[in-house]
Design an enzyme around this catalytic site. Structure first.
Site, PDB file in Angstrom:
ATOM      1  N   CYS A 209      33.301 -34.564  -3.463  1.00 48.64           N
ATOM      2  CA  CYS A 209      34.598 -34.662  -4.131  1.00 48.64           C
ATOM      3  C   CYS A 209      35.672 -35.119  -3.151  1.00 48.64           C
ATOM      4  O   CYS A 209      35.653 -36.250  -2.702  1.00 48.64           O
ATOM      5  CB  CYS A 209      34.938 -33.340  -4.806  1.00 48.64           C
ATOM      6  SG  CYS A 209      36.306 -33.465  -5.989  1.00 48.64           S
ATOM      7  N   HIS A 330      30.140 -31.678  -8.051  1.00 50.59           N
ATOM      8  CA  HIS A 330      30.058 -30.472  -7.226  1.00 50.59           C
ATOM      9  C   HIS A 330      28.738 -29.720  -7.421  1.00 50.59           C
ATOM     10  O   HIS A 330      28.683 -28.749  -8.183  1.00 50.59           O
ATOM     11  CB  HIS A 330      31.197 -29.519  -7.592  1.00 50.59           C
ATOM     12  CG  HIS A 330      32.540 -29.928  -7.109  1.00 50.59           C
ATOM     13  ND1 HIS A 330      33.043 -29.567  -5.877  1.00 50.59           N
ATOM     14  CD2 HIS A 330      33.512 -30.665  -7.698  1.00 50.59           C
ATOM     15  CE1 HIS A 330      34.261 -30.050  -5.725  1.00 50.59           C
ATOM     16  NE2 HIS A 330      34.576 -30.731  -6.815  1.00 50.59           N
ATOM     17  N   GLU A 332      27.462 -27.671  -5.310  1.00 52.65           N
ATOM     18  CA  GLU A 332      27.600 -26.342  -4.715  1.00 52.65           C
ATOM     19  C   GLU A 332      28.233 -25.341  -5.683  1.00 52.65           C
ATOM     20  O   GLU A 332      28.147 -24.129  -5.483  1.00 52.65           O
ATOM     21  CB  GLU A 332      28.433 -26.421  -3.420  1.00 52.65           C
ATOM     22  CG  GLU A 332      29.925 -26.461  -3.590  1.00 52.65           C
ATOM     23  CD  GLU A 332      30.466 -27.803  -4.078  1.00 52.65           C
ATOM     24  OE1 GLU A 332      31.681 -27.916  -4.314  1.00 52.65           O
ATOM     25  OE2 GLU A 332      29.667 -28.760  -4.219  1.00 52.65           O
TER      26      GLU A 332
END
Length: 369
Positions: A209, A330, A332
């Site tokens: 990002c 994302h 994670e």
């Protein structure tokens, strides 16, 4: 529920007021309607598509005035579409393979925990989730703020991997990720340190990002990244926070090995994710690693399936040797199934299991050896 109500004497006051109609193909069976019956008579009936359109109409009109009108119209037109199959999970690998199993297969991975620097700058977030994912995969994650590098408290030469996390560096005032990159390129000591790190053949890097934008701005000093684009304002002209469908492409990325062809949802949260080759890079030569796809599984530039409008759905790039990867979504934030707002639990191992995205960090650990 009804038994509990009966136990407390509430059965006479309790009634079933509705039910869903189960069918292998509700659309083909002529379903997709909301019906209200009373005394064996249908007193209301409407297609779900029409109800979706009415429900969405106020948001649509606001978006028409506030954002890109074309994107607002596209999203509204798709609301409640009866032929939309919805999100899905299609995997080309077994997500149940655990780190423990991999360590048994490669005992040497038990002996060391390679050090990875989780970079932070003012406004960056998701670093905690990123550190947890790396730690779980067998790394030792270190919280490294840019001031640590600027003052010499930390040196990149001490790390095997470096990660630039998502967020809003400098509040995006200097452009998403651009100010962060300039804090390196305008500092001769840091520029040399990063260039040396990128040039080592035993290192790897991940930009997510805001970190993806930062990596893209450092492309000139990342070997093999010269064709990466600059990531600029979404075509929708708004910040996009969604669960979007992506496809992992066949690429050299060390993070995505064995995952090519898989399609699954992932969290996105960005305002500047449009892969803009007009600023820099080469659309033909850039090595794509991931792309947005529609719910039909096909690459798309259509909004909102493609939240930023990038050409061909491009949302991740990598280098020829695969050591450095930059992606807009994302992973994670969704490395556990319980973090997903929707996922196919039958295909991904249940709510408490790691999601298929955990494979990215396991792949990196195996690559280090």
């Amino acid at each position: 529920v009804m038994q509990t109500l009966r136990t407390h004497g509430l059965a006479p006051s309790s009634h079933f007021v509705g039910k869903t109609r189960h069918a292998a193909s509700p659309i083909a069976a002529g379903k997709g309607e909301l019906q209200v019956w009373r005394d064996a008579k249908a007193i209301f009936s409407a297609k779900l598509e029409d109800l979706h359109q009415v429900w969405d109409s106020v948001s649509w009109k606001i978006c028409q005035r506030r954002d890109n009108p074309a994107c607002a119209d596209a999203e509204h037109a798709a609301a409640g579409a009866p032929t939309d199959p919805g999100l899905h999970v299609h995997l080309t690998f077994d997500p149940a393979q655990s780190v423990r199993a991999e360590l048994v297969e490669a005992p040497s991975l038990n002996l060391t925990r390679p050090k990875v620097a989780i970079l932070r700058e003012q406004g960056v977030n998701s670093h905690t989730e990123m550190a947890y994912a790396f730690d779980t995969a067998g790394f030792e994650a270190y919280d490294v703020h840019m001031t640590d590098l600027q003052t010499g408290r930390a040196q990149l030469q001490d790390y095997k991997g470096v990660v630039a996390c998502g967020g809003f560096s400098y509040g995006d005032t200097l452009g998403a990720g651009i100010g962060w990159a300039r804090s390196i390129t305008f500092n001769a000591v840091l520029a040399d340190q990063f260039k040396a790190f990128f040039g080592r053949e035993d290192t790897f890097g991940l930009g997510v990002c805001n970190g993806c934008q930062m990596f893209a701005e450092l492309a000139d000093i990342i070997p093999g990244a010269q064709d990466w684009p600059r990531f600029t304002t979404n075509q929708s002209e708004r910040f996009e926070a969604r669960l979007s469908q992506v496809e992992v492409l066949d690429s050299p990325s060390i993070f995505l090995q064995g995952m090519a062809g898989s399609r699954l949802p992932i969290a996105v949260a960005h305002g500047e994710g449009f892969a803009n080759f007009a600023y820099r890079g080469d659309k033909v030569k850039a090595i794509a690693a991931m792309r947005f796809v529609g719910n039909d599984g096909q690459a798309t530039e259509a909004y909102p399936a493609n939240p930023n409008g990038s050409p061909g759905g491009l949302t991740a790039v990598t280098t020829a040797d695969g050591r450095f990867t930059a992606l807009m979504p994302h992973p994670e934030r969704v490395f556990r199934n319980i973090q997903m707002s929707w996922t196919d639990l039958a295909a991904t191992g249940g709510p408490e299991a790691f999601s298929p995205w955990m494979r990215m960090w396991r792949n990196a650990r195996q690559w280090v050896g």
